[in-house]
Design a protein around this motif. Structure first.
Motif, PDB file in Angstrom:
ATOM      1  N   VAL A 186       0.843  -1.189   0.000  1.00  0.00           N
ATOM      2  CA  VAL A 186       0.000   0.000   0.000  1.00  0.00           C
ATOM      3  C   VAL A 186       0.885   1.248   0.000  1.00  0.00           C
ATOM      4  CG1 VAL A 186      -1.672   1.333   1.351  1.00  0.00           C
ATOM      5  CG2 VAL A 186      -1.937  -1.145   1.141  1.00  0.00           C
ATOM      6  N   LYS A 187       0.680   2.140  -0.961  1.00  0.00           N
ATOM      7  CA  LYS A 187       1.475   3.367  -1.070  1.00  0.00           C
ATOM      8  C   LYS A 187       0.787   4.577  -0.449  1.00  0.00           C
ATOM      9  CE  LYS A 187       1.965   3.526  -5.495  1.00  0.00           C
ATOM     10  NZ  LYS A 187       2.413   3.958  -6.848  1.00  0.00           N
ATOM     11  N   SER A 188      -0.532   4.582  -0.428  1.00  0.00           N
ATOM     12  CA  SER A 188      -1.274   5.708   0.156  1.00  0.00           C
ATOM     13  C   SER A 188      -2.658   5.230   0.569  1.00  0.00           C
ATOM     14  CB  SER A 188      -1.390   6.878  -0.829  1.00  0.00           C
ATOM     15  OG  SER A 188      -2.108   6.480  -1.987  1.00  0.00           O
ATOM     16  N   PHE A 189      -3.302   5.990   1.488  1.00  0.00           N
ATOM     17  CA  PHE A 189      -4.557   5.504   2.071  1.00  0.00           C
ATOM     18  C   PHE A 189      -5.388   6.714   2.526  1.00  0.00           C
ATOM     19  CE2 PHE A 189      -7.459   3.307   4.740  1.00  0.00           C
ATOM     20  CZ  PHE A 189      -7.388   1.953   4.425  1.00  0.00           C
ATOM     21  N   TYR A 190      -6.298   7.160   1.675  1.00  0.00           N
ATOM     22  CA  TYR A 190      -7.122   8.329   1.980  1.00  0.00           C
ATOM     23  C   TYR A 190      -8.595   7.933   2.117  1.00  0.00           C
ATOM     24  CZ  TYR A 190      -3.091  11.167   0.629  1.00  0.00           C
ATOM     25  OH  TYR A 190      -1.839  11.742   0.557  1.00  0.00           O
ATOM     26  N   SER A 191      -9.293   8.612   3.010  1.00  0.00           N
ATOM     27  CA  SER A 191     -10.720   8.362   3.224  1.00  0.00           C
ATOM     28  C   SER A 191     -11.506   9.637   2.934  1.00  0.00           C
ATOM     29  CB  SER A 191     -10.979   7.926   4.675  1.00  0.00           C
ATOM     30  OG  SER A 191     -10.269   6.742   4.988  1.00  0.00           O
ATOM     31  N   HIS A 192     -12.432   9.551   1.986  1.00  0.00           N
ATOM     32  CA  HIS A 192     -13.277  10.682   1.614  1.00  0.00           C
ATOM     33  C   HIS A 192     -14.671  10.455   2.176  1.00  0.00           C
ATOM     34  CE1 HIS A 192     -10.543  11.491  -2.138  1.00  0.00           C
ATOM     35  NE2 HIS A 192      -9.918  11.650  -0.974  1.00  0.00           N
ATOM     36  N   ALA A 193     -15.177  11.452   2.882  1.00  0.00           N
ATOM     37  CA  ALA A 193     -16.413  11.299   3.648  1.00  0.00           C
ATOM     38  C   ALA A 193     -17.581  11.993   2.958  1.00  0.00           C
ATOM     39  CB  ALA A 193     -16.231  11.886   5.048  1.00  0.00           C
ATOM     40  N   PRO A 194     -18.816  11.636   3.333  1.00  0.00           N
ATOM     41  CA  PRO A 194     -19.971  12.362   2.812  1.00  0.00           C
ATOM     42  C   PRO A 194     -19.975  13.799   3.306  1.00  0.00           C
ATOM     43  CG  PRO A 194     -20.635  10.853   4.564  1.00  0.00           C
ATOM     44  CD  PRO A 194     -19.201  10.554   4.248  1.00  0.00           C
ATOM     45  N   SER A 195     -20.608  14.672   2.545  1.00  0.00           N
ATOM     46  CA  SER A 195     -20.574  16.108   2.852  1.00  0.00           C
ATOM     47  C   SER A 195     -21.652  16.456   3.873  1.00  0.00           C
ATOM     48  CB  SER A 195     -20.768  16.923   1.571  1.00  0.00           C
ATOM     49  OG  SER A 195     -20.725  18.293   1.845  1.00  0.00           O
ATOM     50  N   THR A 196     -21.358  16.204   5.146  1.00  0.00           N
ATOM     51  CA  THR A 196     -22.331  16.467   6.207  1.00  0.00           C
ATOM     52  C   THR A 196     -21.965  17.675   7.068  1.00  0.00           C
ATOM     53  OG1 THR A 196     -21.181  14.807   7.546  1.00  0.00           O
ATOM     54  CG2 THR A 196     -23.138  14.095   6.358  1.00  0.00           C
ATOM     55  N   PHE A 197     -20.747  18.196   6.929  1.00  0.00           N
ATOM     56  CA  PHE A 197     -20.319  19.398   7.640  1.00  0.00           C
ATOM     57  C   PHE A 197     -19.605  20.307   6.640  1.00  0.00           C
ATOM     58  CE2 PHE A 197     -20.874  16.407  11.052  1.00  0.00           C
ATOM     59  CZ  PHE A 197     -21.323  17.172  12.125  1.00  0.00           C
ATOM     60  N   SER A 198     -19.578  21.602   6.926  1.00  0.00           N
ATOM     61  CA  SER A 198     -18.956  22.527   5.979  1.00  0.00           C
ATOM     62  C   SER A 198     -17.444  22.347   5.914  1.00  0.00           C
ATOM     63  CB  SER A 198     -19.294  23.964   6.344  1.00  0.00           C
ATOM     64  OG  SER A 198     -18.709  24.325   7.579  1.00  0.00           O
ATOM     65  N   LEU A 199     -16.840  21.829   6.979  1.00  0.00           N
ATOM     66  CA  LEU A 199     -15.405  21.547   6.998  1.00  0.00           C
ATOM     67  C   LEU A 199     -15.184  20.281   7.799  1.00  0.00           C
ATOM     68  CD1 LEU A 199     -12.421  22.422   6.450  1.00  0.00           C
ATOM     69  CD2 LEU A 199     -12.517  23.659   8.627  1.00  0.00           C
ATOM     70  N   ALA A 202      -3.599   6.365   9.235  1.00  0.00           N
ATOM     71  CA  ALA A 202      -2.146   6.170   9.246  1.00  0.00           C
ATOM     72  C   ALA A 202      -1.822   4.815   8.636  1.00  0.00           C
ATOM     73  CB  ALA A 202      -1.612   6.250  10.675  1.00  0.00           C
ATOM     74  N   SER A 203      -0.806   4.790   7.791  1.00  0.00           N
ATOM     75  CA  SER A 203      -0.400   3.543   7.148  1.00  0.00           C
ATOM     76  C   SER A 203       1.008   3.693   6.608  1.00  0.00           C
ATOM     77  CB  SER A 203      -1.364   3.201   5.997  1.00  0.00           C
ATOM     78  OG  SER A 203      -0.906   2.084   5.269  1.00  0.00           O
ATOM     79  N   GLY A 204       1.810   2.641   6.772  1.00  0.00           N
ATOM     80  CA  GLY A 204       3.129   2.601   6.142  1.00  0.00           C
ATOM     81  C   GLY A 204       4.046   3.747   6.507  1.00  0.00           C
ATOM     82  N   GLY A 205       3.943   4.231   7.748  1.00  0.00           N
ATOM     83  CA  GLY A 205       4.829   5.300   8.181  1.00  0.00           C
ATOM     84  C   GLY A 205       4.374   6.688   7.771  1.00  0.00           C
ATOM     85  N   LYS A 206       3.145   6.813   7.279  1.00  0.00           N
ATOM     86  CA  LYS A 206       2.622   8.110   6.862  1.00  0.00           C
ATOM     87  C   LYS A 206       1.274   8.386   7.551  1.00  0.00           C
ATOM     88  CE  LYS A 206       5.838   8.830   3.692  1.00  0.00           C
ATOM     89  NZ  LYS A 206       5.543   8.618   2.276  1.00  0.00           N
ATOM     90  N   ILE A 207       0.998   9.663   7.748  1.00  0.00           N
ATOM     91  CA  ILE A 207      -0.330  10.127   8.155  1.00  0.00           C
ATOM     92  C   ILE A 207      -1.008  10.654   6.894  1.00  0.00           C
ATOM     93  CG2 ILE A 207      -1.646  11.825   9.491  1.00  0.00           C
ATOM     94  CD1 ILE A 207      -0.425   9.945  11.386  1.00  0.00           C
ATOM     95  N   TYR A 208      -2.242  10.202   6.668  1.00  0.00           N
ATOM     96  CA  TYR A 208      -3.000  10.646   5.502  1.00  0.00           C
ATOM     97  C   TYR A 208      -4.240  11.409   5.964  1.00  0.00           C
ATOM     98  CZ  TYR A 208      -0.024   7.369   3.005  1.00  0.00           C
ATOM     99  OH  TYR A 208       1.065   6.714   2.493  1.00  0.00           O
ATOM    100  N   MET A 209      -4.392  12.630   5.470  1.00  0.00           N
ATOM    101  CA  MET A 209      -5.538  13.464   5.822  1.00  0.00           C
ATOM    102  C   MET A 209      -6.288  13.854   4.550  1.00  0.00           C
ATOM    103  SD  MET A 209      -4.098  16.170   8.621  1.00  0.00           S
ATOM    104  CE  MET A 209      -3.043  16.945   7.396  1.00  0.00           C
ATOM    105  N   SER A 210      -7.603  13.756   4.599  1.00  0.00           N
ATOM    106  CA  SER A 210      -8.449  14.276   3.531  1.00  0.00           C
ATOM    107  C   SER A 210      -9.257  15.422   4.124  1.00  0.00           C
ATOM    108  CB  SER A 210      -9.367  13.194   2.972  1.00  0.00           C
ATOM    109  OG  SER A 210      -8.607  12.206   2.308  1.00  0.00           O
ATOM    110  N   VAL A 211      -8.964  16.646   3.675  1.00  0.00           N
ATOM    111  CA  VAL A 211      -9.616  17.852   4.188  1.00  0.00           C
ATOM    112  C   VAL A 211     -10.691  18.266   3.189  1.00  0.00           C
ATOM    113  CG1 VAL A 211      -9.283  20.199   5.035  1.00  0.00           C
ATOM    114  CG2 VAL A 211      -7.424  18.528   5.251  1.00  0.00           C
ATOM    115  N   GLN A 212     -11.936  18.209   3.625  1.00  0.00           N
ATOM    116  CA  GLN A 212     -13.063  18.488   2.738  1.00  0.00           C
ATOM    117  C   GLN A 212     -13.811  19.729   3.207  1.00  0.00           C
ATOM    118  OE1 GLN A 212     -15.600  15.227   1.116  1.00  0.00           O
ATOM    119  NE2 GLN A 212     -17.219  16.148   2.337  1.00  0.00           N
TER     120      GLN A 212
END
Length: 419
Positions: A352-365, A371-381
């Protein structure tokens, strides 16, 4: 997944349709090789058999939503675009698999499970795929075919919470929050996402040195970023931090939605504290509000309210009541943060090279963190045009010596959902 909607899922199902939200999650996983579609089909077939609680079609009649049997195979589609779950194009299933070159996408209806449950399904899917593709993959802590059946997976612990007299319960009181569109004057728009990668060792060293954790630190840094943009605001910055409630309900195996919330208020007295003290306060709020007795008490009241609403005669009546619950954060929460966890399966993680989670649009931000493979992955919506808040948050990382890389900018790609 034939049958009734359980207590933990009910508000999510009825509420999302009442509010017109495509309530789906997309997990985007970068793999280290081009994906093999035939192997994905076989992996999806085995995964579907292992998770019968997620194998069904959501339908409704005049009185209720419910699931009916679905023998169609799980769709495996060569696309990175948005798809539509519970439709003919996805075999009328509530989850599906997509792929494009070396990127895997798993789409799932949030009304059927939460991030914890979805991670288990993804682990099983990747186990079967990587076992055939590479070999040498351990099944330790992976839910696989051949496991002895455990009905705790399909039971909803919130069905079993005790009855209580709601007339004796004092309704919770919440203060209005500073909102970015209304109070901050930002321009409403269709949701957009930035995927951001950070080195885990640097970020964890930083959080640990300030008596914090990844999720609470990100919550605090967003508060500080927004405060820097709007120092003279009249309302407090209030965030919601999603908590997995399974341990508090002694139900670690359930696949149903099992969530609680921690509310963090960035008020003047906290703003005046030294940074490390702010971190301690936010972590303390998390400990107190995640206390087992507090969570059980709150979810017991919630379960009884859901049972009361469920006695209503029509789908329309139930949607109206559950829609009010679903949208209860509007005007009372500035943003949401969810830390969905650490990937702990080493054999699979090596591919696995990257791991992002995209959420439904229930809040304005909102920000979803993993976290995976020594990295923190953030999806800012976000649901506004200006990038000032996201940029101010990234400046907070830079000011504190945390390197980061913006891995992608896109419109929301979560699946649509059809009844």
């Amino acid at each position: 997944m034939p049958g009734r909607i359980t207590t933990g899922d009910k508000m999510h199902v009825y509420g999302c349709f009442a509010c017109g939200v495509d309530y789906t999650i997309r997990v985007k996983i970068g793999m280290d090789d081009l994906l093999d579609p035939d192997m994905l089909v076989r992996a999806a077939e085995k995964t579907n058999k292992r998770f019968p609680s997620l194998s069904g079609r959501l339908v409704k009649n005049d009185k209720e939503y419910y699931y009916e049997d679905n023998d169609a195979p799980i769709a495996v589609i060569n696309t990175k675009d948005r798809i539509t779950l519970n439709s003919a194009s996805t075999g009328y299933h509530v989850w599906a698999v997509c792929y494009s070159e070396d990127v895997l996408f798993i789409d799932c209806f949030h009304g059927a499970t939460d991030g914890n449950g979805l991670f288990r399904l993804i682990t099983t899917l990747l186990y079967y795929y990587c076992s055939e593709r590479y070999g040498g993959i351990s099944d330790e802590n992976v839910m696989v075919l051949g496991d002895s059946f455990d009905d705790r997976e399909i039971r909803d612990p919130q069905d079993e919470l005790p009855e209580t007299d709601l007339s004796t319960v004092t309704p919770a009181s919440y203060e209005p929050a500073f909102t970015l569109e209304t109070d901050g004057g930002l321009t409403p728009s269709e949701p957009t996402i930035w995927d951001v990668e950070m080195p885990e060792d640097a970020f964890v060293r930083f959080t640990s040195s300030h008596d914090s954790s990844p999720g609470t630190m990100i919550s605090l840094l967003f508060a500080r970023a927004i405060d820097g943009l709007y120092p003279d605001r009249k309302k407090n910055i209030i965030s919601s931090y999603v908590v997995n409630a399974r341990p508090m309900l002694d139900a670690k195996k359930t696949m149903h939605n099992c969530l609680s919330m921690v509310i963090m208020n960035y008020e003047d007295r906290i703003k005046k504290m030294p940074f490390t003290t702010q971190c301690t306060v936010y972590r303390g709020k998390t400990f107190i509000q995640s206390d087992k007795d507090n969570v059980r008490a709150g979810l017991t009241v919630n379960a009884n309210y859901i049972r009361m609403v469920d006695q209503m005669e029509t789908v329309e009546e139930k949607e109206k009541a559950f829609g009010q619950m679903f949208g209860a954060g509007e005007g009372y929460v500035t943003y949401l943060v969810s830390y969905v966890g650490q990937w702990r399966h080493k054999d699979i993680g090596e591919h696995v090279k990257s791991f992002y989670s995209h959420a439904p649009s229930t809040f304005s931000l909102m920000t979803i963190v993993s976290a995976s493979g020594g990295k923190i992955y953030m999806s800012v919506q976000q649901r506004f045009k200006e990038d000032t808040v996201r940029e101010a948050f990234l400046e907070q990382l830079a000011k504190n010596g945390i390197p980061y890389r913006v891995d992608g900018k896109m419109n929301s790609d979560v699946a649509r959902f059809e009844i």
